[in-house]
Enzyme design. Sequence first.
Site, mmCIF file in Angstrom:
data_model
loop_
_atom_site.group_PDB
_atom_site.id
_atom_site.type_symbol
_atom_site.label_atom_id
_atom_site.label_comp_id
_atom_site.label_asym_id
_atom_site.label_seq_id
_atom_site.Cartn_x
_atom_site.Cartn_y
_atom_site.Cartn_z
ATOM 1 N N HIS A 117 0.806 -1.233 0.000
ATOM 2 C CA HIS A 117 0.000 0.000 0.000
ATOM 3 C C HIS A 117 0.829 1.269 0.000
ATOM 4 C CE1 HIS A 117 -3.592 -2.498 1.780
ATOM 5 N NE2 HIS A 117 -3.422 -2.695 0.480
ATOM 6 N N CYS A 128 1.631 15.062 -12.896
ATOM 7 C CA CYS A 128 2.707 14.496 -13.725
ATOM 8 C C CYS A 128 3.277 13.203 -13.146
ATOM 9 C CB CYS A 128 3.826 15.516 -13.937
ATOM 10 S SG CYS A 128 4.829 15.804 -12.467
ATOM 11 N N CYS A 146 3.505 20.638 -6.880
ATOM 12 C CA CYS A 146 4.663 20.205 -7.662
ATOM 13 C C CYS A 146 5.079 21.380 -8.559
ATOM 14 C CB CYS A 146 4.219 19.010 -8.502
ATOM 15 S SG CYS A 146 5.373 18.434 -9.729
#
Length: 243
Positions: A117, A128, A146
């Site tokens: 997990h 992205c 980001c």
Amino acid sequence: MLSQALKSLLRPDKRVVVLTGAGISAESGVPTFRGEDGLWKKFRPEELATFDAFISNPQLVWEWYEYRRKLISEVKPNPAHHSLVKMEEYFENFHLITQNVDGLHQKAGSKKVIELHGNIKRNKCIKCGRELEELEFSSKEIPPKCTCGGMLRPDVVWFGEMLPAQAINEAYKVSSLCDIFFSIGTSAVVYPAAHLPVVAKQGGAYLVEINIERTELSDLADEVFLGKAGEITPQIAKAIREA
Ligand code: BJW
Ligand code: ZN
């Protein structure tokens, strides 16, 4: 007390698989999701650990993970984690599969861990896909962004998402081929992880469960230890040394 059947299987050449869940980290102070003292009482994972929940309330979900990251960074592995390190050293063919995202097996010294997990320490961009460690971004915004402008999310597997292909494929393979399968501290209700002990049993493995309460798996198990992982797992490791 270990049965004679189990004791006689604890030989270095036996193929051993261990599946762990949140219960193994409970004695380290990491709350579990479900069960008697299931922690996140306020938050049901089925409601918070989904991509839809993140999109509808990114701040809440991010803060839940930040809270847990801090908690996890402050806790230590317990005797159950340490016993599995001993088992990895003893058995020639040993595989540790975990559903946990807390990294406590690695912290204890387990060399090879199959993480089904993901890991709470990592993040990835929802746009992205770039992977980022915690220190690689500034968290002025919540959740941080980001460089491409996409929101960062923890690199864990949420409900409805695929598990990392290599991890789940390897987990199925080793489970189907093992001699002993230990299920430790998992409620065994979340799939596909919950299917692994079943596959092991179908393949002829001796199925051992360690949990403070009976689970969906208990009826299928050859041996059920009702007790704390931090107390029972060291007994298994001790039996190995005496074998
Ligand atoms: C102690 C102790 C002590 C306490 N000593 N013991 C087949 C049938 C039905 C449903 C499905 C199915 N296949 C797929 C699904 C859907 C879903 C699912 O399983 N739902 C069920 C809940 C019904 N599965 C998925 O969505 C998975 N993806 C998937 O299948 O992809 C394919 C697909 C995609 C799209 C469409 C269709 C298919 C993904 C599952 C991801 C789970 N993610 C989470 C969150 C991770 C990030 C995070 O940490 O926030 O993983 S949910 C949460 O549950 C976490 C855990 O790893 C996981 C398992 O929980 P675990 O470890 O068992 O903990 P608990 O709390 O449940 O149990 C603790 C146990 O310890 C208890 O038994 C206590 O008694 C015990 N205990 N103290 C020993 N001291
Ligand atoms: Zn990006």
